[in-house]
Design an enzyme around this catalytic site. Structure first.
Site, PDB file in Angstrom:
ATOM      1  N   ASP A 105      62.121  45.653  15.489  1.00 19.32           N
ATOM      2  CA  ASP A 105      61.042  45.988  14.564  1.00 19.32           C
ATOM      3  C   ASP A 105      61.341  47.370  13.985  1.00 19.32           C
ATOM      4  OD1 ASP A 105      60.438  47.796  16.574  1.00 19.32           O
ATOM      5  OD2 ASP A 105      58.322  47.250  16.707  1.00 19.32           O
ATOM      6  N   TYR A 157      62.059  37.987  15.424  1.00 12.73           N
ATOM      7  CA  TYR A 157      61.309  39.004  16.159  1.00 12.73           C
ATOM      8  C   TYR A 157      60.272  38.373  17.094  1.00 12.73           C
ATOM      9  CZ  TYR A 157      57.875  42.481  17.373  1.00 12.73           C
ATOM     10  OH  TYR A 157      57.024  43.265  18.099  1.00 12.73           O
ATOM     11  N   GLU A 208      51.406  39.696  19.556  1.00 10.74           N
ATOM     12  CA  GLU A 208      52.605  39.976  18.765  1.00 10.74           C
ATOM     13  C   GLU A 208      52.406  39.620  17.296  1.00 10.74           C
ATOM     14  OE1 GLU A 208      55.292  41.592  19.516  1.00 10.74           O
ATOM     15  OE2 GLU A 208      54.608  41.934  21.561  1.00 10.74           O
TER      16      GLU A 208
END
Length: 363
Positions: free
Chosen positions: A149, A131, A48
């Protein structure tokens, strides 16, 4: 005029069918990516962070190499920062790598080397914004958190026919919608399905609405406005011109370490800098060498030019072989390095391109 209500918001059954249609599509159409073959929170975390500001195709090779060098959070925490930065070289935004390194040490010292499930605890770690927290916890632990995102933002703006550019100002409305449609289980799959839909189908240009599993819920598609939602924001790219000095002694090349704070912190590079308005390249070269190293330029010869794109600017590097009136001092941040040892020093992409060209010239 009454406020327009989205198709999905009309009933609980519709919300559930939307989530099911989306996740069923994802199960059949998702790309086979290495970080999707694991539930290891460490590996999901690494992927990520790498995927921020970087394309999927570019990340795969870095992800595989990273896990060979740092297979566990313990390996990452114990590694020298320079080794970590070297493995990150080419991905850009080097604070991401620094934050990984810092967070790994905190995890070892305070959380027995395991990523905590508590959103508050994980948000306190370096590099964990909303996020990253939502993506890691939902994918690794199935915790009901949303993620937003660029892909998710675009998909939801079209679903709701939201006006404006796709920026963070839209996120409160997007987040409100996402919490309404989050499924009770497999939240990670739902979040990844939204991102995958944006990457493969609900694309920024030429969305493939005919192939979309949730087009029947999409207000923009219903109104025929999917091509103009969200509005495009023009990106301004600045041109920067700089000179670079190649100082050679025997088979070794002089490089210097950037400061520990600021742009490209702790990376290694060749001396040089930006050409000021009204300066010639050679005048800029002489000034930079005097300012950075306290030496006078005697002779210079143009070797080649290098161009490199960053997010908001394009750098034009003019590279010169230089001879000086005296040798620059060597210390912990100023070194002579051979081609063989360049691999030990993390460099910005522009400097790495210079090394590649120097190797070709030396053959």
């Amino acid at each position: 005029m009454p406020k327009k209500k989205s198709v999905i918001a009309r009933s609980e059954a519709t919300k559930q069918s939307f989530s099911k249609d989306l996740t069923d599509w994802y199960a059949q159409n998702k790309r086979d990516l290495p970080w999707r073959r694991t539930k290891d929170p460490y590996k999901i975390w690494i992927s990520e962070i790498m995927l921020q500001q970087t394309t999927v195709n570019a990340v795969i090779a870095y992800y595989d190499r990273w896990l060979k060098v740092f297979p566990t959070v313990h390996d990452l925490a114990q590694a020298p920062l320079q080794t970590v930065l070297k493995q990150w070289q080419g991905l850009g935004y080097y604070n991401r790598a620094k934050n990984l390194h810092k967070a790994a040490s905190i995890l070892i010292n305070e959380h027995q080397g395991t990523l905590p499930k508590d959103p508050v605890a994980i948000r306190s770690l370096p590099g964990f914004g909303p996020y990253t927290t939502g993506s890691v916890l939902s994918i690794a632990y199935d915790i009901p958190l949303t993620i937003i995102d660029a892909n998710v933002r675009r998909v939801v703006m079209r679903l709701l026919a939201l006006q404006g550019v796709a920026d963070t100002k839209q996120d409160p409305k997007i987040n409100e919608f996402l919490f309404k449609v989050l499924p009770a289980r497999n939240v990670g799959d739902f979040n990844q399905a939204l991102m995958e839909l944006g990457a493969l189908v609900c694309r920024a240009r030429e969305p493939l609405c005919i192939s979309c599993p949730v087009s029947k819920y999409c207000q923009a598609y219903k109104e025929g406005r999917q091509e103009i939602i969200p509005e495009t924001k023009k990106k301004i790219i600045k041109d920067i011109h700089a000179v670079i000095a190649i100082i050679k002694k025997g088979n070794n090349y002089f490089i210097q370490k950037r400061p520990s704070k600021g742009l490209l912190a702790d990376m290694w590079e060749f001396p040089g800098g930006k050409i000021e308005i009204g300066e010639s390249k050679k005048k800029a070269l002489a000034r930079e060498l005097k300012e950075e190293l306290g030496v006078q330029l005697k002779l210079s010869k143009h070797l080649f030019d290098v161009k490199h794109f960053y997010t908001q600017f394009k750098v034009h590097l003019s590279v010169f072989a230089c001879s000086l009136d005296s040798e620059p001092k060597l210390d912990a941040t100023h070194r002579l390095v051979s081609f063989k040892n360049f691999s030990k020093y993390p460099m910005p992409s522009g400097s790495a391109k210079i090394v590649e060209k120097l190797i070709l010239l030396d053959k």
